[in-house]
Each structure stands twice: as C-alpha cells, then as structure tokens.
Design a protein around this motif. Structure first.
Motif, PDB file in Angstrom:
ATOM      1  N   THR A 160      41.496  43.241  45.124  1.00  0.00           N
ATOM      2  CA  THR A 160      41.707  43.148  43.680  1.00  0.00           C
ATOM      3  C   THR A 160      41.289  44.439  42.993  1.00  0.00           C
ATOM      4  O   THR A 160      41.932  44.889  42.031  1.00  0.00           O
ATOM      5  CB  THR A 160      40.928  41.954  43.112  1.00  0.00           C
ATOM      6  N   LEU A 161      40.245  45.079  43.495  1.00  0.00           N
ATOM      7  CA  LEU A 161      39.813  46.363  42.945  1.00  0.00           C
ATOM      8  C   LEU A 161      40.889  47.437  43.139  1.00  0.00           C
ATOM      9  O   LEU A 161      41.148  48.246  42.237  1.00  0.00           O
ATOM     10  CB  LEU A 161      38.507  46.802  43.599  1.00  0.00           C
ATOM     11  N   VAL A 162      41.540  47.444  44.290  1.00  0.00           N
ATOM     12  CA  VAL A 162      42.619  48.396  44.543  1.00  0.00           C
ATOM     13  C   VAL A 162      43.745  48.206  43.533  1.00  0.00           C
ATOM     14  O   VAL A 162      44.267  49.172  42.959  1.00  0.00           O
ATOM     15  CB  VAL A 162      43.148  48.240  45.983  1.00  0.00           C
ATOM     16  N   ALA A 163      44.120  46.951  43.290  1.00  0.00           N
ATOM     17  CA  ALA A 163      45.175  46.677  42.310  1.00  0.00           C
ATOM     18  C   ALA A 163      44.766  47.137  40.921  1.00  0.00           C
ATOM     19  O   ALA A 163      45.584  47.689  40.165  1.00  0.00           O
ATOM     20  CB  ALA A 163      45.501  45.190  42.300  1.00  0.00           C
ATOM     21  N   SER A 164      43.508  46.929  40.578  1.00  0.00           N
ATOM     22  CA  SER A 164      43.013  47.367  39.271  1.00  0.00           C
ATOM     23  C   SER A 164      43.112  48.880  39.130  1.00  0.00           C
ATOM     24  O   SER A 164      43.573  49.403  38.100  1.00  0.00           O
ATOM     25  CB  SER A 164      41.562  46.909  39.089  1.00  0.00           C
ATOM     26  N   GLU A 165      42.715  49.591  40.165  1.00  0.00           N
ATOM     27  CA  GLU A 165      42.723  51.047  40.103  1.00  0.00           C
ATOM     28  C   GLU A 165      44.144  51.606  40.056  1.00  0.00           C
ATOM     29  O   GLU A 165      44.407  52.605  39.384  1.00  0.00           O
ATOM     30  CB  GLU A 165      41.976  51.625  41.304  1.00  0.00           C
ATOM     31  N   LEU A 166      45.076  50.967  40.759  1.00  0.00           N
ATOM     32  CA  LEU A 166      46.442  51.483  40.828  1.00  0.00           C
ATOM     33  C   LEU A 166      47.261  51.154  39.581  1.00  0.00           C
ATOM     34  O   LEU A 166      48.239  51.850  39.290  1.00  0.00           O
ATOM     35  CB  LEU A 166      47.152  50.914  42.059  1.00  0.00           C
ATOM     36  N   VAL A 169      44.866  47.987  35.030  1.00  0.00           N
ATOM     37  CA  VAL A 169      44.371  46.706  34.504  1.00  0.00           C
ATOM     38  C   VAL A 169      42.885  46.597  34.834  1.00  0.00           C
ATOM     39  O   VAL A 169      42.473  46.878  35.962  1.00  0.00           O
ATOM     40  CB  VAL A 169      45.138  45.522  35.114  1.00  0.00           C
ATOM     41  N   GLY A 170      42.073  46.220  33.864  1.00  0.00           N
ATOM     42  CA  GLY A 170      40.636  46.128  34.089  1.00  0.00           C
ATOM     43  C   GLY A 170      40.298  45.204  35.252  1.00  0.00           C
ATOM     44  O   GLY A 170      40.958  44.175  35.457  1.00  0.00           O
ATOM     45  N   PHE A 171      39.263  45.565  36.007  1.00  0.00           N
ATOM     46  CA  PHE A 171      38.887  44.821  37.206  1.00  0.00           C
ATOM     47  C   PHE A 171      38.573  43.368  36.870  1.00  0.00           C
ATOM     48  O   PHE A 171      39.103  42.435  37.492  1.00  0.00           O
ATOM     49  CB  PHE A 171      37.685  45.511  37.856  1.00  0.00           C
ATOM     50  N   ASP A 172      37.717  43.147  35.877  1.00  0.00           N
ATOM     51  CA  ASP A 172      37.353  41.775  35.524  1.00  0.00           C
ATOM     52  C   ASP A 172      38.492  41.054  34.813  1.00  0.00           C
ATOM     53  O   ASP A 172      38.632  39.829  34.940  1.00  0.00           O
ATOM     54  CB  ASP A 172      36.090  41.766  34.664  1.00  0.00           C
ATOM     55  N   ARG A 173      39.316  41.786  34.062  1.00  0.00           N
ATOM     56  CA  ARG A 173      40.490  41.155  33.435  1.00  0.00           C
ATOM     57  C   ARG A 173      41.454  40.660  34.519  1.00  0.00           C
ATOM     58  O   ARG A 173      41.958  39.532  34.446  1.00  0.00           O
ATOM     59  CB  ARG A 173      41.199  42.170  32.536  1.00  0.00           C
ATOM     60  N   LEU A 174      41.693  41.489  35.528  1.00  0.00           N
ATOM     61  CA  LEU A 174      42.574  41.083  36.622  1.00  0.00           C
ATOM     62  C   LEU A 174      41.969  39.922  37.401  1.00  0.00           C
ATOM     63  O   LEU A 174      42.679  38.993  37.808  1.00  0.00           O
ATOM     64  CB  LEU A 174      42.835  42.270  37.551  1.00  0.00           C
ATOM     65  N   GLY A 175      40.647  39.953  37.603  1.00  0.00           N
ATOM     66  CA  GLY A 175      39.989  38.852  38.291  1.00  0.00           C
ATOM     67  C   GLY A 175      40.120  37.542  37.533  1.00  0.00           C
ATOM     68  O   GLY A 175      40.392  36.491  38.129  1.00  0.00           O
ATOM     69  N   MET A 176      39.965  37.582  36.214  1.00  0.00           N
ATOM     70  CA  MET A 176      40.073  36.357  35.419  1.00  0.00           C
ATOM     71  C   MET A 176      41.507  35.836  35.407  1.00  0.00           C
ATOM     72  O   MET A 176      41.744  34.623  35.561  1.00  0.00           O
ATOM     73  CB  MET A 176      39.590  36.609  33.989  1.00  0.00           C
ATOM     74  N   GLY A 229      31.164  38.243  37.224  1.00  0.00           N
ATOM     75  CA  GLY A 229      32.163  39.264  37.481  1.00  0.00           C
ATOM     76  C   GLY A 229      32.982  38.975  38.723  1.00  0.00           C
ATOM     77  O   GLY A 229      32.742  38.018  39.463  1.00  0.00           O
ATOM     78  N   THR A 230      33.952  39.845  38.967  1.00  0.00           N
ATOM     79  CA  THR A 230      34.950  39.599  39.994  1.00  0.00           C
ATOM     80  C   THR A 230      34.373  39.621  41.411  1.00  0.00           C
ATOM     81  O   THR A 230      34.751  38.797  42.250  1.00  0.00           O
ATOM     82  CB  THR A 230      36.079  40.634  39.879  1.00  0.00           C
ATOM     83  N   SER A 231      33.479  40.539  41.701  1.00  0.00           N
ATOM     84  CA  SER A 231      33.019  40.709  43.081  1.00  0.00           C
ATOM     85  C   SER A 231      32.393  39.445  43.652  1.00  0.00           C
ATOM     86  O   SER A 231      32.589  39.118  44.825  1.00  0.00           O
ATOM     87  CB  SER A 231      32.016  41.867  43.172  1.00  0.00           C
ATOM     88  N   LEU A 232      31.633  38.718  42.828  1.00  0.00           N
ATOM     89  CA  LEU A 232      30.918  37.548  43.329  1.00  0.00           C
ATOM     90  C   LEU A 232      31.566  36.228  42.922  1.00  0.00           C
ATOM     91  O   LEU A 232      31.035  35.161  43.236  1.00  0.00           O
ATOM     92  CB  LEU A 232      29.470  37.577  42.831  1.00  0.00           C
ATOM     93  N   ALA A 233      32.712  36.281  42.238  1.00  0.00           N
ATOM     94  CA  ALA A 233      33.315  35.047  41.726  1.00  0.00           C
ATOM     95  C   ALA A 233      33.695  34.082  42.841  1.00  0.00           C
ATOM     96  O   ALA A 233      33.490  32.875  42.730  1.00  0.00           O
ATOM     97  CB  ALA A 233      34.546  35.385  40.881  1.00  0.00           C
ATOM     98  N   GLY A 234      34.246  34.600  43.932  1.00  0.00           N
ATOM     99  CA  GLY A 234      34.655  33.721  45.024  1.00  0.00           C
ATOM    100  C   GLY A 234      33.475  33.117  45.751  1.00  0.00           C
ATOM    101  O   GLY A 234      33.441  31.903  46.012  1.00  0.00           O
ATOM    102  N   ALA A 235      32.479  33.945  46.094  1.00  0.00           N
ATOM    103  CA  ALA A 235      31.321  33.463  46.847  1.00  0.00           C
ATOM    104  C   ALA A 235      30.542  32.426  46.058  1.00  0.00           C
ATOM    105  O   ALA A 235      30.138  31.388  46.594  1.00  0.00           O
ATOM    106  CB  ALA A 235      30.419  34.635  47.223  1.00  0.00           C
ATOM    107  N   LEU A 236      30.319  32.692  44.761  1.00  0.00           N
ATOM    108  CA  LEU A 236      29.547  31.751  43.950  1.00  0.00           C
ATOM    109  C   LEU A 236      30.400  30.550  43.538  1.00  0.00           C
ATOM    110  O   LEU A 236      29.926  29.414  43.547  1.00  0.00           O
ATOM    111  CB  LEU A 236      29.003  32.468  42.709  1.00  0.00           C
ATOM    112  N   GLY A 237      31.654  30.801  43.195  1.00  0.00           N
ATOM    113  CA  GLY A 237      32.512  29.711  42.749  1.00  0.00           C
ATOM    114  C   GLY A 237      32.792  28.702  43.837  1.00  0.00           C
ATOM    115  O   GLY A 237      32.899  27.499  43.572  1.00  0.00           O
TER     116      GLY A 237
END
Length: 479
Positions: A160-166, A169-176, A229-237
């Motif tokens: 998801t970070l790669v997509a944000s950088e390319l 689109v903001g990293f957390d916006r793309l994650g949400m 935030g995006t990095s921990l959303a999957g592990a915690l969610g």
C-alpha cells in the motif's frame, strides 16, 4: 497491436497454468523470456532498462524468498513437535462446531498472521490447523487461501505504501479507502469458506454469525486505521475478528478448556516473532529508520529467520534436528523460484512500458474503464503474487487513467489496491505453496499433490475472487 502484444505474457501465463501440462516455475521462466523478447522487439526496451528495474526490485525479491524460507522452516519445526495437532485439538475441544472453527481461522487467526508477516505466510499457520481439525487436503488449502483477506496490510502494508508513493495519494488516505472497500472481501470469501468447509446447509445457518464476525473484523480494521494508521491497521484490526469468533464460540458453546502450558510453549515462536516485529518498528519510530541496518532489522524476513534460529531452543524435541531444515529447503526452492520469476515478469512489464500500454488502452474505453480497473489490478496481483508487485506494475497508470477521466484518483487506486491484493491468494506460487503445505508430512496430509489438484484449487479460488471483482466493478461505476 502494441496492446495485444503487451497482453500476451499475462494471458499466455494464465492459459499455460490452467492447461496443467507445465510446472509453475517452468511457466514463469517461459513467460519471463517471452516478456523480454516482446519488450525489446516491439517496445524498444533496452537490456539496461531491465537491469535497472531488476536491481530496484532485488531487495523485495530477496525479502520475499527469505520470508518463504523462514515460513516454511518454522512450519516444519512446529510440525516436528506436533504443535498444530495440539492447537487443533484445543480448538476442537473449545468448539465442536466446524463452521465456527472456520470463522475463527479464516477471519481471525489467518488475517492476523498475514498482517504481521505478509507474503502469504498466514497460510503456514492456517493449513496445518485445518488439517488437524479433520478437513480434507483440498478444503484446508482452499480455506487457508481464503483467509488472506487483509493482504493490503500484510507485512505492515509495504504494498500500500508503494501505491501511495507512485500515485501521490496519501498513505493513510489510501489505507482508509482500502479498508472501506474490504467489507465485500470479508463477506464473500467468508461465505465461500463456510460453503467449502461445511456445506450449503450449514453455511446458510451460520450466515448471521458470519455477518457478526466479518462486521467486527471490518470495524476493527477501520478503527485501527483511524487510530494507529495504515501500517498496524491489519495486525490490530484482525484481533477484533479473532475476539469476535472466540466470544461467539463462548456464547454459543459455553466456556471451553483453557490453553495448556504445552500450547503456550509451541506458540512461543509466534510470540517472539510478533514481539520482534512490533518492537523493532517501535524503536525505529523513536530513533529513526534510515540506513540499511534499520531496514534489515524491521524486515519480516529477518524476524522469521531469527525465530527459526531460536525455535529449537524454544520447542526442543525433534525441532532441534536437521530433518526440518532439509525438508523445508526441499519444499521451499521450487515455490521460491516460481515466485522470483513471476516478480521479474512484473518488473519487465513495468520497465518496458507494457503495463502502462495495457492501462492506456483500457482507459481509451472512457468511463466504462473504471469497471475494468479492479480487473487490471487483479491481473497484477495474480501474476506477481504480491501487492507490492501489482502496485509497481499498474498503480501509476491507474492513477493517470483516473485523472484523464475526471474520476476520483484515491477511489480508483484503492479499488486497484484491494483487487490486486485479493488476487494474490490465487497466484500460482501461492496456490502451489498451499498445496505443498498440505503434503508436509503427517497422515492427514496424504501424498504429494498433483496437477489436477492444483487446477481444481486454482479454478475455485479464481471463481470466488471473480465474484468479488464483479462487486468492485459495480462499486466503481456507482462511485
């Protein structure tokens, strides 16, 4: 004509794979050669372009194959000491209802393991548990793959970070936005898991419970995305999905037996792995993450291999012998080879402009293109078996197409991100890996899987994923 040539490698790869006449690593090697030939002769690419792209992707490639090695070795070490049988026996005594065990594993345990480690290692946890619960080899492989529902956040979301950088689109916006789109994935793959594991009648009876567990898992990811935030959303969610499934079992079946000390011992490697991953990221957040040492220390591959090194002392018994290492390498190398070659195919398509040509041609269709955009992302995920690879191939061109059509760039990129992640569960290396895990020793596993089983499993997962993609196409047209 250029679009037809650009589409030839992925289409031919799919045809060869479904033909059942060629091994996955052989198909990957042939498609890589074909991609290079087309890129040089039809797209004017130079070998220096490939070299640069291959160098850029080499850290990701190395990390992927090392994660596969670490996951396979840890699986063999745990198998040697009967870890999965212990846990499966506890789950079986905790809940005699197989359908609730399916919900627990597919919408709780597997998403959590995948979010922490990434690259499909969630199936290393799920499949032995499913075999221990008495599911057939096909059921175990299919259910393990269908548990890969939080892949956009796998390995703490580098894809998801790669997509944000390319795309900008903001990293957390793309994650949400990706989290919002994940609900159809949870519901449809969860329903498919119940149908495969328990049959139509039981699946319909458990539909309300599926809605509860999938809904709470989705709410957990959304909440973690907003708070952590995006990095921990999957592990915690994913912990919310696990807690929901456990609470449901307690409520329906009554309190079950507490985990024994032996289960604590055999699960201790996972505790070490999780502590290392989260602890290293916390330290890097405080002290900085620049340089090669922080990159290595925060890698899932590093902590998987460290966990494997510590496992003989943590587990004792047969985990201390050389047999798990030999068995792991023997199982790992063909899967790692196919994975690496398919990643190089993706790099070749990106470096030569072939992936961009495909997206430009599709965008020429006008507004109806947005319905095809999820399928483009899905093709990237299917070919590379990696969200990172899918986003590297097509995310930038998807964003450009959205901009030219006046469509919401964050929405289209999120659809691409989730669709590409979804199809990683159907990528050939991952399907092969799942089947290999079902033959990793033990009477429940049976003999080594053949091409017919690969074909059946691949078509099953592709059919389920296609249903989700149809929903995404409808969402894209209505957005």
């Amino acid at each position: 004509m250029h679009a037809v040539l650009a589409a030839t490698p992925p289409v031919l790869a799919l045809v060869l794979i479904l033909s059942r006449r060629f091994c996955p690593e052989g198909v990957a090697a042939a498609i890589l050669v074909l991609s290079v030939v087309i890129a040089v002769t039809a797209f004017g690419a130079r070998f220096s372009d490939f070299a640069g792209e291959y160098v850029d992707i080499s850290p990701t490639l190395l990390e992927v194959v090392l994660i596969l090695l670490g996951g396979t070795l840890l699986n063999k070490q745990l198998t040697a000491v009967g870890a999965y049988e212990l846990v499966a026996d506890w789950i079986q005594r905790f809940s005699a209802d197989r359908s609730r065990s399916v919900l627990l594993i597919c919408l709780g345990i597997t998403p959590f393991a995948e979010s922490v480690t990434g690259f499909g290692i969630g199936i290393v946890v799920a499949i032995p548990l499913l075999l221990g619960l008495g599911f057939t080899r096909f059921q175990a492989a299919a259910l393990g793959l269908l548990g890969l529902v939080l892949v956009p956040w796998g390995a703490l979301a580098p894809g998801t970070l790669v997509a944000s950088e390319l795309t900008g689109v903001g990293f957390d916006r793309l994650g949400m936005d990706s989290a919002l789109l994940t609900l159809p994935v949870l519901l449809l793959t969860g329903l498919a898991a119940l149908l495969i594991g328990c049959g139509r009648r039981m699946a319909l009876r458990r539909l309300p419970e599926l809605l509860v567990v999938a809904g709470l898992l989705w709410a957990g990811v959304l909440t973690a995305q907003a708070v952590a935030g995006t990095s921990l959303a999957g592990a915690l969610g994913s912990l919310a999905g696990t807690a929901a499934a456990v609470a449901l079992i307690w409520f329906r079946d009554g309190s079950g037996p507490r985990p024994s000390r032996a289960i604590g011992v055999v699960l201790s490697p996972y505790g070490l792995l999780l502590a290392g991953l989260l602890g290293s990221r916390l330290l890097l957040a405080v002290f900085g993450s620049q340089g090669p040492v922080p990159t290595v220390v925060s890698s899932p591959a590093f902590w998987l291999l460290m966990t494997c090194a510590a496992a003989p002392w943590l587990l004792g018994g047969k985990a201390r012998g050389g047999e798990p290492v030999v068995a792991a390498v023997r199982q790992w190398w063909p899967v790692a080879l196919a994975t690496a070659l398919f990643l190089l195919v993706g790099a070749t398509l990106a470096a030569s402009g072939m992936s961009a040509e495909l997206a430009r041609t599709a965008a020429g269709l006008g507004r109806p293109y947005v319905a095809l955009a999820p399928w483009t992302g899905a093709m990237g995920g299917f070919l590379t078996g990696s969200t990172t690879g899918a986003n590297a191939m097509f995310a930038a061109s998807q964003a450009g197409a959205a901009h030219s059509l006046g469509y919401s760039v964050p929405t289209l990129v999120a659809l691409h991100n989730v669709a590409g992640s979804l199809l990683t569960m159907a990528s050939v290396p991952r399907v092969v890996f799942a089947l290999e895990l079902t033959s990793a020793g033990g009477s429940a596993a049976g003999s080594k899987p053949g091409h017919s089983e690969l074909h059946r499993l691949l078509l099953t997962i592709l059919g389920i994923d296609a249903t989700v993609l149809v929903v995404f196409s409808m969402i894209a047209l209505m957005a």
